[in-house]
Write a protein that holds these residues in place. Sequence first.
Motif, PDB file in Angstrom:
ATOM      1  N   LYS A  70       0.890  -1.163   0.000  1.00 19.52           N
ATOM      2  CA  LYS A  70       0.000   0.000   0.000  1.00 19.52           C
ATOM      3  C   LYS A  70       0.927   1.211   0.000  1.00 19.52           C
ATOM      4  O   LYS A  70       1.597   1.495   0.980  1.00 19.52           O
ATOM      5  N   ILE A  71       0.976   1.896  -1.152  1.00 18.94           N
ATOM      6  CA  ILE A  71       1.952   2.969  -1.344  1.00 18.94           C
ATOM      7  C   ILE A  71       1.243   4.309  -1.539  1.00 18.94           C
ATOM      8  O   ILE A  71       0.544   4.491  -2.534  1.00 18.94           O
ATOM      9  N   PRO A  72       1.428   5.254  -0.615  1.00 18.36           N
ATOM     10  CA  PRO A  72       0.882   6.594  -0.848  1.00 18.36           C
ATOM     11  C   PRO A  72       1.535   7.217  -2.081  1.00 18.36           C
ATOM     12  O   PRO A  72       2.750   7.088  -2.276  1.00 18.36           O
ATOM     13  N   TYR A  73       0.747   7.857  -2.925  1.00 17.16           N
ATOM     14  CA  TYR A  73       1.301   8.488  -4.124  1.00 17.16           C
ATOM     15  C   TYR A  73       2.405   9.469  -3.780  1.00 17.16           C
ATOM     16  O   TYR A  73       3.381   9.594  -4.500  1.00 17.16           O
ATOM     17  N   GLN A  74       2.260  10.163  -2.664  1.00 21.72           N
ATOM     18  CA  GLN A  74       3.257  11.162  -2.283  1.00 21.72           C
ATOM     19  C   GLN A  74       4.623  10.546  -1.993  1.00 21.72           C
ATOM     20  O   GLN A  74       5.632  11.238  -2.026  1.00 21.72           O
ATOM     21  N   ASP A  75       4.680   9.229  -1.724  1.00 21.50           N
ATOM     22  CA  ASP A  75       5.949   8.562  -1.441  1.00 21.50           C
ATOM     23  C   ASP A  75       6.681   8.089  -2.690  1.00 21.50           C
ATOM     24  O   ASP A  75       7.861   7.740  -2.627  1.00 21.50           O
ATOM     25  N   ILE A  76       6.006   8.072  -3.822  1.00 15.74           N
ATOM     26  CA  ILE A  76       6.629   7.594  -5.062  1.00 15.74           C
ATOM     27  C   ILE A  76       7.455   8.717  -5.678  1.00 15.74           C
ATOM     28  O   ILE A  76       6.947   9.799  -5.951  1.00 15.74           O
ATOM     29  N   LEU A  77       8.742   8.444  -5.877  1.00 12.68           N
ATOM     30  CA  LEU A  77       9.606   9.400  -6.571  1.00 12.68           C
ATOM     31  C   LEU A  77       9.451   9.231  -8.072  1.00 12.68           C
ATOM     32  O   LEU A  77       9.120  10.172  -8.781  1.00 12.68           O
ATOM     33  N   PHE A  78       9.711   8.003  -8.534  1.00  8.28           N
ATOM     34  CA  PHE A  78       9.556   7.699  -9.951  1.00  8.28           C
ATOM     35  C   PHE A  78       9.425   6.203 -10.126  1.00  8.28           C
ATOM     36  O   PHE A  78       9.684   5.421  -9.207  1.00  8.28           O
ATOM     37  N   ILE A  79       9.019   5.813 -11.313  1.00  5.74           N
ATOM     38  CA  ILE A  79       8.874   4.408 -11.664  1.00  5.74           C
ATOM     39  C   ILE A  79       9.714   4.178 -12.910  1.00  5.74           C
ATOM     40  O   ILE A  79       9.632   4.946 -13.877  1.00  5.74           O
ATOM     41  N   GLU A  80      10.511   3.132 -12.870  1.00  8.92           N
ATOM     42  CA  GLU A  80      11.451   2.846 -13.944  1.00  8.92           C
ATOM     43  C   GLU A  80      11.169   1.468 -14.530  1.00  8.92           C
ATOM     44  O   GLU A  80      10.884   0.523 -13.806  1.00  8.92           O
ATOM     45  N   SER A  81      11.253   1.373 -15.825  1.00  7.42           N
ATOM     46  CA  SER A  81      11.081   0.091 -16.505  1.00  7.42           C
ATOM     47  C   SER A  81      12.425  -0.595 -16.633  1.00  7.42           C
ATOM     48  O   SER A  81      13.401   0.007 -17.089  1.00  7.42           O
ATOM     49  N   GLU A  82      12.484  -1.855 -16.210  1.00  6.82           N
ATOM     50  CA  GLU A  82      13.675  -2.681 -16.385  1.00  6.82           C
ATOM     51  C   GLU A  82      13.233  -3.997 -16.980  1.00  6.82           C
ATOM     52  O   GLU A  82      12.573  -4.783 -16.310  1.00  6.82           O
ATOM     53  N   GLN A  99      22.770  18.467 -18.944  1.00 10.08           N
ATOM     54  CA  GLN A  99      23.223  17.121 -19.296  1.00 10.08           C
ATOM     55  C   GLN A  99      22.341  16.560 -20.401  1.00 10.08           C
ATOM     56  O   GLN A  99      21.220  16.999 -20.596  1.00 10.08           O
ATOM     57  N   ASN A 100      22.883  15.582 -21.107  1.00  7.89           N
ATOM     58  CA  ASN A 100      22.096  14.912 -22.126  1.00  7.89           C
ATOM     59  C   ASN A 100      22.131  13.420 -21.854  1.00  7.89           C
ATOM     60  O   ASN A 100      23.198  12.829 -21.915  1.00  7.89           O
ATOM     61  N   PRO A 101      21.020  12.771 -21.503  1.00 11.26           N
ATOM     62  CA  PRO A 101      19.679  13.335 -21.375  1.00 11.26           C
ATOM     63  C   PRO A 101      19.547  14.188 -20.111  1.00 11.26           C
ATOM     64  O   PRO A 101      20.352  14.078 -19.190  1.00 11.26           O
ATOM     65  N   TRP A 102      18.508  15.036 -20.104  1.00  7.21           N
ATOM     66  CA  TRP A 102      18.227  15.834 -18.926  1.00  7.21           C
ATOM     67  C   TRP A 102      18.021  14.905 -17.739  1.00  7.21           C
ATOM     68  O   TRP A 102      17.535  13.782 -17.892  1.00  7.21           O
ATOM     69  N   THR A 103      18.379  15.372 -16.541  1.00  9.06           N
ATOM     70  CA  THR A 103      18.168  14.568 -15.347  1.00  9.06           C
ATOM     71  C   THR A 103      17.211  15.282 -14.394  1.00  9.06           C
ATOM     72  O   THR A 103      17.190  16.512 -14.329  1.00  9.06           O
ATOM     73  N   ILE A 104      16.433  14.493 -13.682  1.00  7.70           N
ATOM     74  CA  ILE A 104      15.500  15.013 -12.692  1.00  7.70           C
ATOM     75  C   ILE A 104      15.963  14.551 -11.322  1.00  7.70           C
ATOM     76  O   ILE A 104      16.208  13.359 -11.110  1.00  7.70           O
ATOM     77  N   SER A 105      16.110  15.499 -10.393  1.00  9.23           N
ATOM     78  CA  SER A 105      16.485  15.207  -9.011  1.00  9.23           C
ATOM     79  C   SER A 105      15.235  15.280  -8.149  1.00  9.23           C
ATOM     80  O   SER A 105      14.253  15.941  -8.501  1.00  9.23           O
ATOM     81  N   PHE A 106      15.312  14.646  -6.978  1.00 11.30           N
ATOM     82  CA  PHE A 106      14.153  14.559  -6.093  1.00 11.30           C
ATOM     83  C   PHE A 106      14.504  15.037  -4.690  1.00 11.30           C
ATOM     84  O   PHE A 106      15.645  14.884  -4.246  1.00 11.30           O
ATOM     85  N   GLN A 129      18.705   9.789  -5.908  1.00 15.42           N
ATOM     86  CA  GLN A 129      18.300   9.093  -7.130  1.00 15.42           C
ATOM     87  C   GLN A 129      17.980  10.095  -8.241  1.00 15.42           C
ATOM     88  O   GLN A 129      17.537  11.210  -7.977  1.00 15.42           O
ATOM     89  N   LEU A 130      18.177   9.651  -9.483  1.00 13.78           N
ATOM     90  CA  LEU A 130      17.913  10.489 -10.648  1.00 13.78           C
ATOM     91  C   LEU A 130      17.017   9.755 -11.633  1.00 13.78           C
ATOM     92  O   LEU A 130      17.107   8.534 -11.781  1.00 13.78           O
ATOM     93  N   ALA A 131      16.173  10.508 -12.308  1.00 14.18           N
ATOM     94  CA  ALA A 131      15.381  10.000 -13.424  1.00 14.18           C
ATOM     95  C   ALA A 131      15.801  10.806 -14.651  1.00 14.18           C
ATOM     96  O   ALA A 131      16.430  11.859 -14.534  1.00 14.18           O
ATOM     97  N   PHE A 132      15.435  10.319 -15.822  1.00 18.17           N
ATOM     98  CA  PHE A 132      15.872  10.964 -17.053  1.00 18.17           C
ATOM     99  C   PHE A 132      14.696  11.481 -17.875  1.00 18.17           C
ATOM    100  O   PHE A 132      13.585  10.969 -17.790  1.00 18.17           O
ATOM    101  N   VAL A 133      15.000  12.513 -18.681  1.00 18.91           N
ATOM    102  CA  VAL A 133      14.032  13.053 -19.636  1.00 18.91           C
ATOM    103  C   VAL A 133      14.564  12.728 -21.021  1.00 18.91           C
ATOM    104  O   VAL A 133      15.646  13.195 -21.398  1.00 18.91           O
ATOM    105  N   GLY A 134      13.813  11.925 -21.755  1.00 20.50           N
ATOM    106  CA  GLY A 134      14.211  11.559 -23.107  1.00 20.50           C
ATOM    107  C   GLY A 134      14.013  12.697 -24.086  1.00 20.50           C
ATOM    108  O   GLY A 134      13.204  13.598 -23.870  1.00 20.50           O
ATOM    109  N   ARG A 135      14.740  12.660 -25.175  1.00 21.65           N
ATOM    110  CA  ARG A 135      14.705  13.697 -26.208  1.00 21.65           C
ATOM    111  C   ARG A 135      13.284  13.985 -26.688  1.00 21.65           C
ATOM    112  O   ARG A 135      12.870  15.132 -26.794  1.00 21.65           O
ATOM    113  N   SER A 136      12.496  12.949 -26.923  1.00 21.31           N
ATOM    114  CA  SER A 136      11.146  13.150 -27.457  1.00 21.31           C
ATOM    115  C   SER A 136      10.134  13.597 -26.394  1.00 21.31           C
ATOM    116  O   SER A 136       9.009  13.931 -26.726  1.00 21.31           O
TER     117      SER A 136
END
Length: 153
Positions: free
Chosen positions: A51-63, A115-122, A127-134
């Motif tokens: 049971k995960i509060p939305y406010q606790d989620i930083l990001f979701i990554e596909s692996e 940076q390329n790709p752009w990075t998102i900090s939390f 931890q970092l997430a990325f912003v793709g070109r498109s």
Amino acid sequence: MCKNSIHTTGAVASAVNELCTDRGSVCITNNESVHNEPLYCRISTQKAIYKIPYQDILFIESEQKKSVIHLLKKTICVSVPLYRILEVLPKETFVQTHRSFIVNLKNASSIDKSQNPWTISFFGSEQLAFVGRSFKDNIMQIIRPTLDLDTGK
């Protein structure tokens, strides 16, 4: 109940949907709070129920064919494709920033465009997430209204 299921839950029940994945069906229950805003999601796997509060989620990554939910202090791996998770998350809070990333914009502290790709900090995390070109134009359109540059707010 399904092998892998995702439930978004709040105070008042509003809808139930069932989606199919390679490993069975994904049960999704959207429940909303008094303000019509989902409060948390419940994810059921063969090994655990979260049971995960939305406010606790930083990001979701596909692996590969799994999704990794990054929280402030831990990660949760589920056998549900990223696009299925995106379908049930609140659109005003969660946005796809890369073919492999969904970001909770409420927890994003900065976007580094140097940076390329752009990075998102939390907030509170290394931890970092990325912003793709498109996805860059879409991200800028989403965050631009929150930046009121004319009044300095």
